[in-house]
Write an enzyme that holds these catalytic residues in place. Structure first.
Site, short mmCIF file in Angstrom:
data_model
loop_
_atom_site.label_atom_id
_atom_site.label_comp_id
_atom_site.label_asym_id
_atom_site.label_seq_id
_atom_site.Cartn_x
_atom_site.Cartn_y
_atom_site.Cartn_z
N HIS A 1 0.83 -1.21 0.00
CA HIS A 1 0.00 0.00 0.00
C HIS A 1 0.86 1.25 0.00
CE1 HIS A 1 0.64 0.85 4.32
NE2 HIS A 1 0.47 -0.46 4.52
N CYS B 1 2.65 -5.15 6.65
CA CYS B 1 2.41 -4.81 5.24
C CYS B 1 3.70 -4.32 4.57
CB CYS B 1 1.35 -3.73 5.14
SG CYS B 1 -0.31 -4.35 5.45
#
Length: 170
Positions: free
Chosen positions: A113, A129
């Site tokens: 992301h 992440c």
């Protein structure tokens, strides 16, 4: 019989999940993330297109290693943990979400992301992440279809060696 075969073939051609079958094969998009070096290699058309610095998981929240599939893509993702809408400058997910199915999750727990903290790129600081600058994740978002494989490792190998051993380049 012909109608059902035609329908099946049509569904396969327009399927939102691509590529079908074993992948990667040489020419397919493929991502490799090395959490030891905080780098992501984007492979396409049988060669490494780009290598980017990324942020990865911190101690206790390590980025999972293994081979996974991209199964979710979202523009201006909603940040569930703190109820922050997409597009809000306080949203730590940035402008794009490319989710993968690590640890039997649904593509909404682990992903690649963007970020509202570009100074964190290059460090192990996330909750697992893979974080990229918004401009780069937006580019990848457009080029990576659902079904693309992502290989995450901490091995001391070159991206070329890893891409070859995973069948992404010759």
């Amino acid at each position: 019989m012909q109608l059902s075969l035609l329908t099946l073939l049509t569904l396969l051609v327009i399927s939102p999940i691509w590529p079908l079958g074993e992948n990667p094969t040489v020419g397919d998009p493929f991502l490799i993330v090395n959490v030891a070096t905080n780098e992501l290699a984007y492979i396409n058309d049988g060669e490494i297109q780009e290598v980017y610095k990324v942020a990865t998981g911190k101690a206790g929240d390590e980025t999972p290693t293994g081979t996974f599939s991209i199964i979710v893509k979202a523009k201006d993702p909603y940040y569930r943990k703190k109820d922050i809408v997409g597009g809000d400058p306080n949203n730590p997910l940035g402008s794009r979400w490319i989710g993968f199915n690590a640890n039997d999750t649904d593509g909404r727990t682990f992903g690649i992301h963007g970020t509202n903290r570009p100074n964190s790129i290059g460090y192990s600081v996330t909750a697992g992440c893979i974080r990229l600058p918004n401009q780069i994740v937006e580019k990848l978002f457009e080029e990576i279809p659902l079904g693309t494989k992502i290989y995450i490792t901490d091995k001391d190998e070159t991206f070329i060696e890893m891409a070859r051993s995973n069948g992404a380049i010759e």
